[in-house]
Design an enzyme around this catalytic site. Structure first.
Site, PDB file in Angstrom:
ATOM      1  N   LYS A 128       0.810  -1.239   0.141  1.00 31.47           N
ATOM      2  CA  LYS A 128      -0.066  -0.157  -0.049  1.00 31.47           C
ATOM      3  C   LYS A 128       0.903   1.401   0.023  1.00 31.47           C
ATOM      4  O   LYS A 128       1.897   1.309   0.723  1.00 31.47           O
ATOM      5  CB  LYS A 128      -0.742  -0.089   1.256  1.00 31.47           C
ATOM      6  N   CYS A 185      -2.540  10.120  -5.856  1.00 28.90           N
ATOM      7  CA  CYS A 185      -3.728   9.908  -4.971  1.00 28.90           C
ATOM      8  C   CYS A 185      -4.499  11.028  -4.978  1.00 28.90           C
ATOM      9  O   CYS A 185      -4.263  12.259  -4.606  1.00 28.90           O
ATOM     10  CB  CYS A 185      -3.235   9.568  -3.683  1.00 28.90           C
TER      11      CYS A 185
HETATM   12  C1  DHB Z   1      -5.420   5.987  -2.400  1.00 27.60           C
HETATM   13  C2  DHB Z   1      -6.061   6.209  -3.708  1.00 27.60           C
HETATM   14  C3  DHB Z   1      -5.422   5.965  -4.445  1.00 27.60           C
HETATM   15  O1  DHB Z   1      -6.095   6.100  -5.924  1.00 27.60           O
HETATM   16  C4  DHB Z   1      -4.201   5.883  -4.690  1.00 27.60           C
HETATM   17  O2  DHB Z   1      -3.257   5.659  -5.647  1.00 27.60           O
HETATM   18  C5  DHB Z   1      -3.616   5.551  -3.282  1.00 27.60           C
HETATM   19  C6  DHB Z   1      -4.381   5.597  -2.075  1.00 27.60           C
HETATM   20  C7  DHB Z   1      -6.324   6.105  -1.148  1.00 27.60           C
HETATM   21  O3  DHB Z   1      -7.262   6.800  -1.028  1.00 27.60           O
HETATM   22  O4  DHB Z   1      -6.002   5.128  -0.152  1.00 27.60           O
END
Ligand code: DHB
Length: 284
Positions: free
Chosen positions: A44, A128
């Site tokens: 993540k 993001c």
């Molecule tokens: C999140 C959403 C995304 O599109 C990404 O690339 C990384 C994190 C999120 O909101 O956690």
């Protein structure tokens, strides 16, 4: 499909891997990815401090699209740095560390920590859409300025995860910055930001966070993802590693990404919906 692929000198046991996003934030998730047919373990996108993410509901399935405003729930980079050696040892597959800090300094610190922890590839997520900070991947002045600093901070293969672009000028500017900085690899696309869905019964948006807006993913984004991969491949050349991500639900979809110039294919929403069995099914 070709079962293994080499990217930046790193062998992925399958060209189908998880994309940074869902079901990769807990240590259990990461171990499940290790046991799955995913060709790598992508962690993540991390922030410097642990985060619980945005209030629920923060994920909404609106087939063929999904909307999310997760808000980067993650354990914080230090936890992931600690577990990277164990994951590599236990599963014998590459680990991709992804960083999405709130400042250049945060990203530099996280890149260095992942480098020392033995991450095989480090991804800087400049795309993001779900936090207060601007999407750097759309601010080309900033994007051009920060990439060389990230590049200098590690000798490991360095990837940039890009937002979806929709004009030739955007592709030109992004690629110019990537080439000047000497970035090794791109991951395309992240979710399409600032989308929404409304419940007609309540009149309310279905996502609670970020004023009802979120990033869109899932099957519906496939043509946008393929267009981005094809535009990037045309400008970066056939040998430049691209991980295509967006809309993949089947082997045929993954093959379309490869035909557009991707070297490997990321799967996120389909994995979120159906769990780790999707990697074997898609690469099968
Ligand atoms: C999140 C959403 C995304 O599109 C990404 O690339 C990384 C994190 C999120 O909101 O956690």
């Amino acid at each position: 499909m070709k079962p293994t692929v080499e990217i930046c000198g790193i062998t992925l046991s399958s060209c189908v891997i998880n994309g940074a996003g869902p079901q990769d934030e807990s240590l259990d998730n990461l171990r499940r990815l290790g046991e799955s047919a995913s060709g790598a373990i992508t962690v993540k996108s991390a922030t410097k401090e642990p985060r619980g993410g945005n209030p629920e509901p923060r994920w909404h399935d609106a087939e063929p699209a999904s909307l999310n405003a997760m808000g980067l729930p993650n354990l914080g980079y230090a936890e992931y740095a600690k577990v990277i050696p164990e994951l590599k040892e236990a599963y014998g597959k590459p680990v991709i560390g992804s960083v999405s800090g709130f400042s250049v300094e945060d990203n530099l610190a996280m890149i260095k920590a992942y480098d020392q922890a033995g991450a095989d590839i480090i991804e800087v997520n400049v795309a993001c859409p779900n936090t207060e900070t601007e999407v750097v991947g759309y601010d080309f002045e900033q994007f051009t300025k920060v990439l060389p600093a990230y590049r200098r901070s590690t000798a490991k293969p360095l990837a940039v995860k890009l937002p979806p672009y929709t004009t030739n000028g955007q592709f030109d500017k992004a690629v110019a910055a990537i080439k000047i900085a000497g970035i090794d690899m791109v991951v395309s696309i992240n979710t399409i930001g600032q989308t929404t869905e409304v419940d007609v019964e309540t009149g309310q948006t279905v996502l609670a966070a970020t004023n009802g807006f979120g990033g869109m993913s899932g099957e519906a984004v496939m043509p946008i993802a393929l267009g981005n991969v094809r535009h990037l491949a045309a400008r970066l050349g056939p040998d430049f590693p691209i991980i295509g991500i967006g809309g993949v639900t089947s082997g045929k979809d993954a093959f379309k990404h490869l035909l557009c110039g991707a070297h490997a294919v990321g799967v996120a929403t389909e994995y979120m919906k159906h769990g780790p069995e999707v990697f074997g099914r898609i690469s099968g």
